[in-house]
Design an enzyme around this catalytic site. Structure first.
Site, PDB file in Angstrom:
ATOM      1  N   SER A  55       5.810  -1.876   1.012  1.00 44.56           N
ATOM      2  CA  SER A  55       4.610  -2.564   1.525  1.00 44.56           C
ATOM      3  C   SER A  55       4.064  -1.850   2.768  1.00 44.56           C
ATOM      4  CB  SER A  55       4.960  -4.014   1.886  1.00 44.56           C
ATOM      5  OG  SER A  55       5.931  -4.037   2.915  1.00 44.56           O
ATOM      6  N   TYR A  56       4.702  -0.769   3.199  1.00 43.26           N
ATOM      7  CA  TYR A  56       4.248  -0.071   4.413  1.00 43.26           C
ATOM      8  C   TYR A  56       3.015   0.778   4.123  1.00 43.26           C
ATOM      9  CZ  TYR A  56       8.563  -1.292   6.932  1.00 43.26           C
ATOM     10  OH  TYR A  56       9.580  -1.959   7.552  1.00 43.26           O
ATOM     11  N   GLY A  57       2.021   0.582   4.968  1.00 45.01           N
ATOM     12  CA  GLY A  57       0.752   1.275   4.795  1.00 45.01           C
ATOM     13  C   GLY A  57      -0.310   0.237   4.487  1.00 45.01           C
ATOM     14  N   LYS A  89      12.588  -0.723   1.362  1.00 43.57           N
ATOM     15  CA  LYS A  89      12.691  -2.170   1.174  1.00 43.57           C
ATOM     16  C   LYS A  89      11.631  -2.594   0.161  1.00 43.57           C
ATOM     17  CE  LYS A  89      12.143  -2.991   5.618  1.00 43.57           C
ATOM     18  NZ  LYS A  89      12.111  -1.595   6.097  1.00 43.57           N
TER      19      LYS A  89
END
Length: 326
Positions: A55-57, A89
Site C-alpha cells: 500500500s506504500y505510494g 506488508k
C-alpha cells in the site's frame, strides 16, 4: 512443503514508507537517485533489511516503494548483496478476504520487486472491526510459506492475544512466525511495557521489529516547541506532544553529548539495546548515514535506565496505530 531457506536479519533495517508517499513525506520522482544512494549505503554498511508494503505510494504512485526497491536491488553491486531481505506488508483491504487474494497480492508484489518477497507480513489485523475477514488472509499467508513463495512470514500491529492465536494456528501447519512489527520507541513503549509483547516474542522465538523508532522525527532533536514544525498532520501532532517531552529530550541530549552521538542515534540504539530491530526511514544519504551511526556501540545500563525513566514520565505519548490489537 518447501525446504527452509535462511532469512538473514540484521540488527537494524530501513523503513521505506516515504518512498512514493507524497501526502505525508512529499515524495517526487526526482528523489529516486538519492533513494538509490540511500539503498546502496545501507546495504554496504550491513543494513540489509528493507521494510515496505504493497500500500506504500500514494494515488497513482501506489506500489512505488516496491518498484524502487526492486530496481535498486537489481542494480546493486557491492558487499552484503546476498543478505538483502525485502520485507513487504500486504494490506488487509476490505476487498481481500480469501486465501487466494493474499497469494495473488504477494505475487503482484513479487512482480514489482522483480523477485520473490523474502519476508511477507500481514500489514494489520482486522480483529478490531472485521474478525471474520482475517481467517482467509491468515490462511493465505501460511499458503505462501508452504508453497515456497516466501522465506518467512511475519505479522504487524498484533497484540499478545491475537499473536498467540495466530501462532497456534500456524504451528499446526508447521509455519513459523519470524517477526512481529509494532510501533516502538522512547515515545511509544506501550507494546512492550503494557502489552508485554517482547517477553511473549522471546518465548515464541519471534523477532520484534520496531517501526517509527524516531516517532516521526520527534526524537531527532530537530523540533522544539518554539518551532518551526513540519507542515500538515505531523505538525499538529508535534504541537500536542512536544510540551510533555521536555525532560525526555533533555535526557537524550545529555546522553548524546556524553557519547558524542546525535539524539537520533541514541534513540535508535536504545531500541537495539531492548533487543528489537529498529527500522528508521531514510529519504536522504545524510539521514541514512546518521541512522547507520547508531550501530557499532551500545548504551550502558545506567544510560538505558535514565532514558527509561524519562520515557515513563512523558506527558502525552505517541498516538497508537488504530489497528494495533490487544
Amino acid at each position: 512443503m518447501q525446504t527452509l531457506q535462511k532469512l538473514s536479519l540484521p540488527s537494524m533495517g530501513c523503513g521505506t514508507w516515504a518512498w512514493g508517499n507524497q501526502l505525508l513525506w512529499g515524495y517526487d520522482e526526482s528523489m529516486d537517485d538519492q533513494l538509490q544512494a540511500v539503498f546502496n549505503l545501507c546495504v554496504n554498511n550491513g543494513v540489509t533489511l528493507f521494510d515496505t508494503g504493497d500500500s506504500y505510494g500514494t494515488g497513482r504512485l501506489n506500489g512505488r516503494s516496491e518498484l524502487l526497491l526492486g530496481r535498486f536491488n537489481r542494480e546493486y553491486i557491492g558487499s552484503n548483496k546476498e543478505n538483502i531481505c525485502i520485507a513487504t506488508k500486504l494490506a488487509a483491504y476490505p476487498w481481500r478476504w480469501t486465501r487466494q487474494s493474499m497469494v495473488k497480492a504477494c505475487k503482484s508484489s513479487a512482480q514489482r520487486l522483480g523477485k520473490n518477497v523474502d519476508l511477507v507480513q500481514m500489514h494489520w489485523s482486522t480483529a478490531n472491526y472485521a474478525p471474520w475477514q482475517e481467517v482467509g488472509l491468515l490462511d493465505g499467508l501460511a499458503d505462501l510459506y508452504e508453497q515456497g513463495l516466501v522465506k518467512g512470514v511475519g505479522l504487524s500491529n498484533y497484540g499478545p492475544k491475537q499473536l498467540k492465536q495466530v501462532q497456534k494456528k500456524f504451528a499446526e501447519r508447521g509455519v513459523p512466525i519470524t517477526t512481529l512489527q509494532v510501533q516502538y520507541s522512547l515515545l511509544s513503549t506501550y507494546p512492550v511495557t503494557q502489552l508485554g509483547l517482547k517477553d511473549l516474542c522471546d518465548e515464541l522465538g519471534i523477532k520484534l521489529i520496531a517501526y517509527s523508532p524516531l516517532a516521526l522525527g520527534l526524537l531527532t532533536g530537530k523540533y522544539s516547541e518554539q518551532g518551526p514544525l513540519p507542515k500538515g498532520i505531523r505538525g499538529l501532532l508535534f504541537r500536542q506532544i512536544l510540551p510533555g517531552m521536555r525532560s525526555l529530550l533533555g535526557c537524550l541530549q545529555e546522553v548524546s553529548q556524553s557519547r558524542n552521538k546525535t539524539m537520533s542515534q541514541v534513540a535508535i540504539n536504545w531500541c537495539i539495546c531492548k533487543e528489537t530491530i529498529p527500522i528508521p526511514g531514510a529519504k536522504s544519504v545524510e539521514q541514512a548515514r546518521e541512522n547507520i551511526g547508531a550501530l557499532g556501540w551500545q548504551l550502558n545500563v545506567s544510560e538505558i535506565a535514565e532514558l527509561d525513566k524519562a520515557a515513563a514520565n512523558v506527558g502525552k505519548k505517541m498516538v497508537q496505530n488504530i489497528f494495533q490489537t490487544k
